[in-house]
Design an enzyme around this catalytic site. Structure first.
Site, PDB file in Angstrom:
ATOM      1  N   LYS A 157       0.915  -1.219  -0.120  1.00  8.68           N
ATOM      2  CA  LYS A 157       0.036   0.007  -0.029  1.00  8.68           C
ATOM      3  C   LYS A 157       0.980   1.258   0.090  1.00  8.68           C
ATOM      4  CE  LYS A 157      -1.497   3.165   2.428  1.00  8.68           C
ATOM      5  NZ  LYS A 157      -1.860   4.477   1.939  1.00  8.68           N
ATOM      6  N   CYS A 169      13.971  10.698   6.178  1.00  8.01           N
ATOM      7  CA  CYS A 169      14.121  10.269   7.568  1.00  8.01           C
ATOM      8  C   CYS A 169      15.518  10.345   7.882  1.00  8.01           C
ATOM      9  CB  CYS A 169      13.542   8.615   7.613  1.00  8.01           C
ATOM     10  SG  CYS A 169      14.446   7.708   6.402  1.00  8.01           S
ATOM     11  N   GLU A 191      10.078   1.295  10.307  1.00  4.44           N
ATOM     12  CA  GLU A 191      11.474   2.334   9.738  1.00  4.44           C
ATOM     13  C   GLU A 191      10.673   3.606  10.022  1.00  4.44           C
ATOM     14  OE1 GLU A 191      14.364  -0.407   8.672  1.00  4.44           O
ATOM     15  OE2 GLU A 191      14.349   1.583   8.432  1.00  4.44           O
TER      16      GLU A 191
HETATM   17  P1  NAD Z   1       3.001   8.675   7.352  1.00  5.33           P
HETATM   18  O1  NAD Z   1       3.202   8.088   8.521  1.00  5.33           O
HETATM   19  O2  NAD Z   1       2.117   9.806   7.316  1.00  5.33           O
HETATM   20  O3  NAD Z   1       2.327   7.952   6.178  1.00  5.33           O
HETATM   21  C1  NAD Z   1       3.339   6.639   5.739  1.00  5.33           C
HETATM   22  C2  NAD Z   1       2.230   5.653   5.207  1.00  5.33           C
HETATM   23  O4  NAD Z   1       1.273   5.213   6.163  1.00  5.33           O
HETATM   24  C3  NAD Z   1       1.455   6.289   3.896  1.00  5.33           C
HETATM   25  O5  NAD Z   1       1.220   5.206   3.027  1.00  5.33           O
HETATM   26  C4  NAD Z   1      -0.044   6.405   4.467  1.00  5.33           C
HETATM   27  O6  NAD Z   1      -1.133   6.289   3.888  1.00  5.33           O
HETATM   28  C5  NAD Z   1       0.090   5.165   5.662  1.00  5.33           C
HETATM   29  N1  NAD Z   1      -0.802   5.357   6.838  1.00  5.33           N
HETATM   30  C6  NAD Z   1      -1.240   6.775   7.529  1.00  5.33           C
HETATM   31  N2  NAD Z   1      -1.972   6.509   8.507  1.00  5.33           N
HETATM   32  C7  NAD Z   1      -2.219   5.171   8.554  1.00  5.33           C
HETATM   33  C8  NAD Z   1      -2.690   4.268   9.531  1.00  5.33           C
HETATM   34  N3  NAD Z   1      -3.341   4.872  10.631  1.00  5.33           N
HETATM   35  N4  NAD Z   1      -2.510   3.170   9.703  1.00  5.33           N
HETATM   36  C9  NAD Z   1      -1.743   2.385   8.520  1.00  5.33           C
HETATM   37  N5  NAD Z   1      -1.136   3.193   7.424  1.00  5.33           N
HETATM   38  C10 NAD Z   1      -1.254   4.571   7.761  1.00  5.33           C
HETATM   39  O7  NAD Z   1       4.444   9.326   6.793  1.00  5.33           O
HETATM   40  P2  NAD Z   1       4.476  10.355   5.537  1.00  5.33           P
HETATM   41  O8  NAD Z   1       4.261  11.627   5.617  1.00  5.33           O
HETATM   42  O9  NAD Z   1       4.189   9.410   4.312  1.00  5.33           O
HETATM   43  O10 NAD Z   1       6.178  10.153   5.516  1.00  5.33           O
HETATM   44  C11 NAD Z   1       7.241  10.759   6.230  1.00  5.33           C
HETATM   45  C12 NAD Z   1       7.557   9.862   7.484  1.00  5.33           C
HETATM   46  O11 NAD Z   1       7.906   9.022   7.146  1.00  5.33           O
HETATM   47  C13 NAD Z   1       8.594  10.932   8.424  1.00  5.33           C
HETATM   48  O12 NAD Z   1       8.147  10.789   9.586  1.00  5.33           O
HETATM   49  C14 NAD Z   1       9.688  10.009   8.062  1.00  5.33           C
HETATM   50  O13 NAD Z   1      10.797  10.192   8.923  1.00  5.33           O
HETATM   51  C15 NAD Z   1       9.183   8.655   7.622  1.00  5.33           C
HETATM   52  N6  NAD Z   1      10.296   7.892   7.026  1.00  5.33           N
HETATM   53  C16 NAD Z   1      11.168   7.181   7.495  1.00  5.33           C
HETATM   54  C17 NAD Z   1      11.832   6.307   6.696  1.00  5.33           C
HETATM   55  C18 NAD Z   1      12.951   5.232   7.557  1.00  5.33           C
HETATM   56  O14 NAD Z   1      13.136   4.337   6.648  1.00  5.33           O
HETATM   57  N7  NAD Z   1      13.052   5.223   8.727  1.00  5.33           N
HETATM   58  C19 NAD Z   1      11.949   6.474   5.399  1.00  5.33           C
HETATM   59  C20 NAD Z   1      11.025   7.547   5.035  1.00  5.33           C
HETATM   60  C21 NAD Z   1      10.274   7.929   5.683  1.00  5.33           C
END
Ligand code: NAD
Length: 499
Positions: free
Chosen positions: A188, A297, A263
């Site tokens: 997803k 991240c 992650e």
């Molecule tokens: P997000 O947490 O808002 O969304 C990530 C994913 O989760 C999306 O596909 C979103 O649709 C889904 N999601 C949202 N609500 C959900 C729920 N209740 N249950 C399950 N899935 C849900 O993050 P974002 O805004 O897309 O990305 C930014 C964040 O991601 C930052 O905090 C960044 O640090 C983190 N990130 C971490 C890594 C890593 O490898 N550690 C890599 C990239 C991004």
């Protein structure tokens, strides 16, 4: 593509995608669409179906059938490896197209998208080798009568939830390893950057991956994402995204105790000693926060710099920022593109306002850049940041760097560790004792010495503390998607319990 004017590459109509279940593209039909506008240009570029929970159930069922009948999980690893190698070739062939959709949906510079897709080819190739290298263990030290084996088995159906900042790269840091382990997948993607996750479905099908092994269900996090985390027939969830949603995943996973790989966020320190090559360090620090508009991240968002050089170093970083080319993501010369979403733009600008209000000294940047369309923010540097300020503590996910000076190595380590996160860290010093002492004492899953944001598929990724659980990539990244089984074999005639 280098020679075409940027506007030529914008689609005249948005490309309409279906989702992907059991080896087939499923058209949206009566389902509504997300219409995605290019963050750099404001024009509609893609239409992505809003799937239902029933669609998710069908995809999980397809992945379950594919897993249980052994069409992928029980074939020799050499056959899995050859599918992954063919996928690498197809990604190479389609690299320009994948890079374009990545840039159109995400707003990252096209040159960067190309480099990322090229990196993904290498990840698939590495994972093909890892599929064949995966093995267990044997115990020949249990006495004459008992022999022990430890085998690794694929964990099963893996749900894969990805964010919008590196839609294809993060996908490819996971998918080939999950497949190498013999698992099947329901992915997803983020609702704003789904195109390249769907294109990967075409790539894998052409490469010969059996139907049902890679499915993509598109939709919002609150519906499809949440349902996937709660799903009773998903054996493992690999979630990449924010720490707040990661916490919800932990709660939602209790239904069937699915294994979790998480992650999450970071507030990563860049520690600069006075004895560093300061020119290299200034360049690395500017890159560490400017790359991908700081929406990584692993962005180096806290500059912890030795006080004796702090002011001079601020000036060096400021001079680097002034030369960074911010602008149209489709221009091959652009280094920093658009902020990916309006909401993220708002978040970053709110943090910049907070930094000012809390008394930090704005050294450069701090404003939006107007190119007539899209959201752009100038690389921003705040001096005199104290540990209690929001810009020192929170992950901003934008091009905002907070400077905190130190006097001793102990103080530098303490500031670096003063965070709930533990994803990544860098140290810049030509003194090996200092550099290694810091590397050993800072609690972070990835560490860079005299460089930053470097890496390849050989080295694992993942965080300490609230940056997550588990590791992706490397041989660890395949093992993550396996279960361990102990097999005890008795030799000879049994000693009777009942005689
Ligand atoms: P997000 O947490 O808002 O969304 C990530 C994913 O989760 C999306 O596909 C979103 O649709 C889904 N999601 C949202 N609500 C959900 C729920 N209740 N249950 C399950 N899935 C849900 O993050 P974002 O805004 O897309 O990305 C930014 C964040 O991601 C930052 O905090 C960044 O640090 C983190 N990130 C971490 C890594 C890593 O490898 N550690 C890599 C990239 C991004």
């Amino acid at each position: 593509m280098d020679h075409q004017p940027a506007h030529f590459l914008l689609p005249s109509d948005p490309r309409t995608f279906g989702f992907f279940v059991d080896g087939k593209i499923v058209e949206a039909g009566a389902r509504p669409y997300f219409e995605r506008h290019s963050p750099g240009h404001g024009v509609a570029v893609t239409r992505i179906p809003k799937c239902t929970k029933e669609d998710l159930d069908l995809a999980v069922a397809a992945a379950r059938r594919a897993f249980e009948d052994g069409r992928w999980s029980r074939i020799p690893s050499v056959e899995r490896a050859s599918v992954l190698l063919r996928a690498a070739q197809i990604i190479r062939r389609r690299a320009e197209e994948i890079a374009l959709w990545e840039t159109l949906e995400n707003g990252k510079p096209i040159s960067q998208a190309r480099a990322e897709i090229d990196g993904c080819v290498g990840i698939f190739e590495y994972a093909a080798g890892a599929a064949r290298a995966l093995h267990g263990d044997a115990f020949n030290n249990l006495g004459d009568r008992l022999f022990g084996l430890v085998t690794r088995e694929p964990i099963g159906v893996v749900g894969l939830i990805t964010p919008w900042n590196f839609p294809f790269l993060i996908l490819c840091e996971r998918v080939p390893f999950i497949l190498a382990a013999g698992c099947t997948i329901v992915a997803k993607p983020s609702e704003v950057t789904s195109a390249t996750t769907l294109i990967l479905a075409e790539v894998l099908a052409e490469a010969g991956l059996p139907a049902g092994c890679y499915n993509v269900v598109t939709g919002s996090g609150s519906t499809i994402g949440q349902a996937m985390t709660e799903h009773m027939d998903v054996d493992m969830l690999s979630f990449t995204g924010s720490t707040s949603v990661g916490r919800r995943c932990v709660q939602a996973a209790t239904g069937n105790f699915k294994k979790l790989g998480l992650e999450l966020g970071g507030k990563n320190p860049q520690i600069v000693f006075a004895d560093a090559d300061l020119e290299d360090a200034a360049d690395g620090v500017a890159f560490g926060i400017g790359f991908n508009t700081g929406q990584c991240c692993v962005s180096g968002s806290r500059l912890i710099v030795e006080r004796s050089v702090a002011r001079a170093f601020e000036e060096m970083v400021t001079a680097k920022f002034a030369k960074v080319k911010v602008g149209d993501p489709l221009d091959p010369a652009t280094q920093v593109g658009a902020i990916t979403t309006a909401a993220q733009n708002e978040t970053i600008m709110t943090y910049i306002a907070k930094g000012r209000a809390e008394g930090a000294r704005l050294v450069c940047g701090g404003e939006q850049l107007d190119f007539g369309h899209g959201h752009y923010i100038a690389p921003t540097l705040f001096g005199d940041v104290s540990a209690d300020m929001a810009i020192a503590r929170d992950e901003i996910f934008g091009p905002v760097l907070s400077v905190m000076p130190f006097d001793t190595i102990e103080e530098a380590i303490a500031i670096a560790n003063d965070t709930v996160y533990g994803l990544a860290a860098s140290v810049w010093s030509k003194n090996i004792d200092k550099a290694l002492t810091v590397a050993r004492r800072v609690r972070a899953g990835r560490f860079w010495i005299n460089t930053t944001l470097a890496g390849g598929p050989e080295l694992p990724l993942g965080g300490f503390k609230q940056s997550g659980w588990g590791r992706e990539a490397g041989i660890y990244g395949v093992e993550e998607y396996t279960q361990i089984k102990s097999v005890h074999i008795e030799l000879g005639k049994r000693e009777p319990w009942v005689s």
